[in-house]
Design a protein around this motif. Structure first.
Motif, PDB file in Angstrom:
ATOM      1  N   GLY A 176      16.806 -64.723  -1.501  1.00  0.00           N
ATOM      2  CA  GLY A 176      16.861 -66.068  -0.942  1.00  0.00           C
ATOM      3  C   GLY A 176      17.932 -66.856  -1.669  1.00  0.00           C
ATOM      4  N   TRP A 177      17.938 -68.163  -1.454  1.00  0.00           N
ATOM      5  CA  TRP A 177      18.786 -69.038  -2.257  1.00  0.00           C
ATOM      6  C   TRP A 177      17.936 -70.186  -2.765  1.00  0.00           C
ATOM      7  CZ3 TRP A 177      22.976 -71.234   1.663  1.00  0.00           C
ATOM      8  CH2 TRP A 177      22.358 -71.979   2.650  1.00  0.00           C
ATOM      9  N   THR A 178      18.467 -70.968  -3.706  1.00  0.00           N
ATOM     10  CA  THR A 178      17.719 -72.092  -4.235  1.00  0.00           C
ATOM     11  C   THR A 178      18.340 -73.385  -3.742  1.00  0.00           C
ATOM     12  OG1 THR A 178      18.938 -72.607  -6.278  1.00  0.00           O
ATOM     13  CG2 THR A 178      17.452 -70.690  -6.329  1.00  0.00           C
ATOM     14  N   LEU A 179      17.499 -74.390  -3.521  1.00  0.00           N
ATOM     15  CA  LEU A 179      17.968 -75.671  -3.002  1.00  0.00           C
ATOM     16  C   LEU A 179      17.496 -76.822  -3.884  1.00  0.00           C
ATOM     17  CD1 LEU A 179      17.240 -75.135   0.809  1.00  0.00           C
ATOM     18  CD2 LEU A 179      19.465 -74.970  -0.341  1.00  0.00           C
ATOM     19  N   ALA A 180      18.370 -77.814  -4.054  1.00  0.00           N
ATOM     20  CA  ALA A 180      17.993 -79.059  -4.712  1.00  0.00           C
ATOM     21  C   ALA A 180      17.203 -79.884  -3.708  1.00  0.00           C
ATOM     22  CB  ALA A 180      19.240 -79.817  -5.159  1.00  0.00           C
ATOM     23  N   THR A 189      20.710 -83.118   4.209  1.00  0.00           N
ATOM     24  CA  THR A 189      20.814 -82.582   2.846  1.00  0.00           C
ATOM     25  C   THR A 189      19.712 -81.598   2.481  1.00  0.00           C
ATOM     26  OG1 THR A 189      19.538 -84.387   1.858  1.00  0.00           O
ATOM     27  CG2 THR A 189      21.922 -84.708   2.086  1.00  0.00           C
ATOM     28  N   GLU A 190      18.653 -81.551   3.276  1.00  0.00           N
ATOM     29  CA  GLU A 190      17.541 -80.659   2.947  1.00  0.00           C
ATOM     30  C   GLU A 190      17.113 -79.793   4.135  1.00  0.00           C
ATOM     31  OE1 GLU A 190      15.585 -83.242  -0.698  1.00  0.00           O
ATOM     32  OE2 GLU A 190      14.582 -83.322   1.238  1.00  0.00           O
ATOM     33  N   LEU A 191      16.767 -80.404   5.251  1.00  0.00           N
ATOM     34  CA  LEU A 191      16.199 -79.630   6.360  1.00  0.00           C
ATOM     35  C   LEU A 191      17.208 -78.679   6.990  1.00  0.00           C
ATOM     36  CD1 LEU A 191      13.944 -82.298   8.129  1.00  0.00           C
ATOM     37  CD2 LEU A 191      13.394 -80.741   6.244  1.00  0.00           C
ATOM     38  N   ASP A 192      18.462 -79.111   7.143  1.00  0.00           N
ATOM     39  CA  ASP A 192      19.471 -78.209   7.706  1.00  0.00           C
ATOM     40  C   ASP A 192      19.629 -76.966   6.839  1.00  0.00           C
ATOM     41  OD1 ASP A 192      19.930 -79.894   9.809  1.00  0.00           O
ATOM     42  OD2 ASP A 192      21.855 -80.654   9.083  1.00  0.00           O
ATOM     43  N   TRP A 193      19.506 -77.128   5.533  1.00  0.00           N
ATOM     44  CA  TRP A 193      19.653 -76.013   4.600  1.00  0.00           C
ATOM     45  C   TRP A 193      18.390 -75.160   4.581  1.00  0.00           C
ATOM     46  CZ3 TRP A 193      24.387 -75.454   2.153  1.00  0.00           C
ATOM     47  CH2 TRP A 193      25.276 -76.534   2.317  1.00  0.00           C
ATOM     48  N   ASP A 233      14.943 -65.682   5.305  1.00  0.00           N
ATOM     49  CA  ASP A 233      14.951 -65.090   3.975  1.00  0.00           C
ATOM     50  C   ASP A 233      13.554 -64.648   3.545  1.00  0.00           C
ATOM     51  OD1 ASP A 233      17.679 -65.444   3.731  1.00  0.00           O
ATOM     52  OD2 ASP A 233      17.488 -67.392   2.736  1.00  0.00           O
ATOM     53  N   ASP A 234      13.497 -64.000   2.380  1.00  0.00           N
ATOM     54  CA  ASP A 234      12.223 -63.554   1.821  1.00  0.00           C
ATOM     55  C   ASP A 234      11.502 -64.674   1.087  1.00  0.00           C
ATOM     56  OD1 ASP A 234      12.615 -60.833   2.657  1.00  0.00           O
ATOM     57  OD2 ASP A 234      14.024 -60.590   0.993  1.00  0.00           O
ATOM     58  N   PHE A 235      12.240 -65.673   0.636  1.00  0.00           N
ATOM     59  CA  PHE A 235      11.675 -66.830  -0.062  1.00  0.00           C
ATOM     60  C   PHE A 235      12.741 -67.910  -0.118  1.00  0.00           C
ATOM     61  CE2 PHE A 235      14.090 -64.763  -3.360  1.00  0.00           C
ATOM     62  CZ  PHE A 235      14.523 -65.779  -4.192  1.00  0.00           C
ATOM     63  N   VAL A 236      12.335 -69.096  -0.559  1.00  0.00           N
ATOM     64  CA  VAL A 236      13.305 -70.136  -0.892  1.00  0.00           C
ATOM     65  C   VAL A 236      12.956 -70.672  -2.275  1.00  0.00           C
ATOM     66  CG1 VAL A 236      11.993 -71.964   0.302  1.00  0.00           C
ATOM     67  CG2 VAL A 236      14.435 -72.284  -0.183  1.00  0.00           C
ATOM     68  N   ALA A 255      10.566 -74.220   6.200  1.00  0.00           N
ATOM     69  CA  ALA A 255      11.183 -72.891   6.190  1.00  0.00           C
ATOM     70  C   ALA A 255      10.210 -71.789   6.586  1.00  0.00           C
ATOM     71  CB  ALA A 255      11.752 -72.593   4.802  1.00  0.00           C
ATOM     72  N   GLN A 256       8.932 -72.021   6.361  1.00  0.00           N
ATOM     73  CA  GLN A 256       7.903 -71.041   6.717  1.00  0.00           C
ATOM     74  C   GLN A 256       8.101 -69.699   6.005  1.00  0.00           C
ATOM     75  OE1 GLN A 256       5.132 -71.682   9.021  1.00  0.00           O
ATOM     76  NE2 GLN A 256       5.829 -73.745   8.489  1.00  0.00           N
TER      77      GLN A 256
END
Length: 406
Positions: free
Chosen positions: A227-231, A252-256, A263-266, A313-314
């Protein structure tokens, strides 16, 4: 007592450039030494983690923590385009092996803001070949360590620059003068040439790089969750700011988070809240406690951000950063306890959270702030590099051993 699930990951996180030292081939090294640099001081030897990682991983394990998130440094692995350093790759394989020898689960980040100088010179993330270059790098790293790594993060906080440049919103995870990308009031500034490899403020570009890297990782050895990490700031509307807050959250958040649905996780990285009025960000209210970085002390932000990420993201959640910059270690314990209470409430409500990785393991180089901000569970002497474990580290280790929060 708040009990956490069996197999829950308890650990701490670092970023390669912030702790390793001597990252001379990175774009940010050049930015730190540039005339009129935005950086308070250069990273230099940082914490010398590149050489002292066996000691640091041993301390982490002895505390009772069972996971360590760290970065592999692209500028070391591919110092010139197309040349991959076997010595650097072997170094990171030894780091992974050291984790496993201590019963510590490695969580490896492939890109934590820094990139090679040649990549910046070629246009960084605005360059036509950026996506393919990153995927090639991801494939080579995975070929070398993928058989040993169960968790991989492609990018660290690719949405940070979107917040800063598009919206003038400097996120909590990068408030130290916007890593040189904003003025002191949080307004967006022209991106300095020396940091030209920073991700462009485009979810499309970064999503394409992420997707191609995931494909490369999944084609390599091993079976890592990727996955990737998000602020993720806890964005809250003030009176009259509902529409603006919703727009900020979307861009800044939902689009990402939309990208994370495949993905497998966020990875969720949350520190505080920001209140948004009709004209934009509001200051921290008078009399409210703040951290060394000027952020409001607001531990409930973590639970709110985790619920947002999971609902949108579910996919499973891994808390990849959460902490506070303070010289008051009792305050760090109180903040972390509050954040974990919110996380336990998420789990009780059925949110799929796999682990909590505290930011950060070591008092480190905090970007434009230099070494002034102390987020670490472990203090580092700036001259001798001697490590001193803080009471907060022992507290978190006790929580991890018990797998529950009093």
């Amino acid at each position: 007592m708040s009990t956490f699930p069996d197999g829950f990951l308890w650990g701490a996180a670092t970023a390669a450039h912030q702790v390793e030292g001597g990252n001379v081939n990175a774009d940010l090294w050049a930015a730190e030494w540039a005339p009129n640099s935005h950086f308070a001081e250069p990273s230099g030897d940082a914490c010398d983690h590149y050489h002292r990682y066996p000691e640091d991983i041993a301390i982490l394990a002895d505390l009772g923590l069972n996971a360590y998130r760290f970065g592999v440094e692209w500028a070391r692995i591919e110092p010139e385009e197309g040349y991959f350093s076997r010595a650097a790759l072997d170094h990171y394989r030894r780091m992974v092996g050291t984790c496993l020898d201590h019963g510590v689960t490695p969580v490896v980040t492939y890109n934590h803001f820094t990139a090679p100088r040649w990549f910046a010179a070629a246009g960084g993330w605005s360059g036509a070949a950026a996506v393919d270059r990153f995927a090639r790098y991801a494939a080579r790293v995975t070929e070398h360590i993928g058989d040993l790594v169960p968790w991989i993060c492609t990018f660290n906080e690719p949405n940070v620059v979107s917040m800063m440049v598009h919206l003038g919103l400097v996120p909590a995870a990068a408030r130290e003068d916007g890593l040189g990308l904003s003025d002191g009031a949080g307004a967006p500034a022209e991106r300095p040439r020396a940091t030209g490899s920073w991700p462009a403020p485009s979810v499309e570009v970064m999503a394409a790089a992420h997707r191609k890297a995931v494909e490369a990782i999944k084609s390599g050895p091993g079976d890592a969750a990727v996955g990737w990490t998000l602020a993720l700031i806890d964005l809250q509307p003030a009176d009259g700011g509902e529409d603006r807050c919703a727009a900020v959250r979307q861009a800044t958040e939902l689009d990402w988070l939309d990208v994370s649905r495949d993905d497998d996780f966020v990875g969720v990285q949350t520190y505080t809240r920001e209140r948004i009025g009709p004209a934009g960000l509001l200051p921290v209210p008078d009399g409210v406690p703040t951290t060394q970085t000027g952020w409001e002390v607001y531990p409930r932000a973590l639970g709110h951000a985790v619920r947002l990420a999971a609902g949108h993201a579910q996919v499973p959640i891994l808390v990849t950063e959460n902490g506070m910059a303070t010289a008051d270690d009792d305050a760090r314990v109180a903040y972390t306890a509050g954040a974990l209470e919110g996380l336990a409430a998420c789990l009780a409500d059925g949110v799929d959270v796999r682990g909590y990785l505290h930011w950060t393991l070591l008092d480190n180089f905090e970007w434009t702030s230099g070494f002034a901000m102390t987020f670490g569970l472990i203090a580092v002497d700036r001259t001798t590099f001697t490590r001193t474990v803080k009471p907060s580290a022992r507290w978190l280790g006790d929580v991890a051993r018990a797998n529950r929060l009093p």
